[in-house]
Scaffold this motif. Structure first.
Motif, PDB file in Angstrom:
ATOM      1  N   ALA A 150     -20.947  49.038 -46.629  1.00 52.97           N
ATOM      2  CA  ALA A 150     -21.830  48.606 -47.715  1.00 52.97           C
ATOM      3  C   ALA A 150     -22.255  49.787 -48.571  1.00 52.97           C
ATOM      4  O   ALA A 150     -22.238  49.707 -49.806  1.00 52.97           O
TER       5      ALA A 150
ATOM      6  N   CYS B 225     -21.502  50.336 -52.547  1.00 52.87           N
ATOM      7  CA  CYS B 225     -22.622  50.471 -53.481  1.00 52.87           C
ATOM      8  C   CYS B 225     -22.569  51.793 -54.237  1.00 52.87           C
ATOM      9  O   CYS B 225     -22.869  51.833 -55.432  1.00 52.87           O
TER      10      CYS B 225
ATOM     11  N   LYS C 172     -26.331  43.437 -49.711  1.00 52.71           N
ATOM     12  CA  LYS C 172     -25.219  43.353 -48.759  1.00 52.71           C
ATOM     13  C   LYS C 172     -25.698  43.307 -47.308  1.00 52.71           C
ATOM     14  O   LYS C 172     -25.100  42.640 -46.475  1.00 52.71           O
TER      15      LYS C 172
END
Length: 133
Positions: A97, A101, A125
């Protein structure tokens, strides 16, 4: 504008630091940005972090923890090391994640907006990370 996710991101950055260091990073940044205890209390109670003083708190804590480097470079090696130690059971999901990001935040020039973008994305997420601490 509400910054609920922004605050949660700050908490994650604190969690990632060594226990002794995390509080010091947060305290130093709050002092540097002139965030008083009353301002923090009010923001927590109202779940609103729209005062200008809060804009760069996440970036400041991340920089002090060695995660956010000059030029909006995110030190994923350090993130991976900290996450593997602190959250071994969720490390793969957290790291994936974070990587997604960080990639999504590329091109954001302002380091405060860059850090907030990563935090906002991350907690969409991995929402259950909000329960930590």
């Amino acid at each position: 504008m509400k910054f609920v996710l922004f605050f949660v991101g700050i908490m994650l950055h604190q969690l990632m630091g060594a226990d002794a260091d995390r509080k010091e990073h947060f305290k130093a940044c709050a002092q540097e940005l002139k965030i008083t205890k009353d301002m923090m209390k009010e923001a927590r109670e109202t779940k609103t972090f729209d005062k200008p003083e809060f804009k760069c708190l996440s970036a400041c804590v991340a920089k002090r923890a060695g995660i956010l480097e000059p030029g909006n470079k995110y030190n994923m090696d350090k993130v991976k090391d900290m996450v593997n130690k602190k959250f071994p059971d969720k490390a793969a999901d957290i790291i994936k994640a974070k990587e997604e990001c960080v990639a999504g935040a590329k091109g954001i020039a302002d380091e405060c907006d860059f850090a907030r973008s990563i935090d906002s994305c991350f907690f969409k997420k991995i929402p259950d990370m909000r329960k930590k601490e």
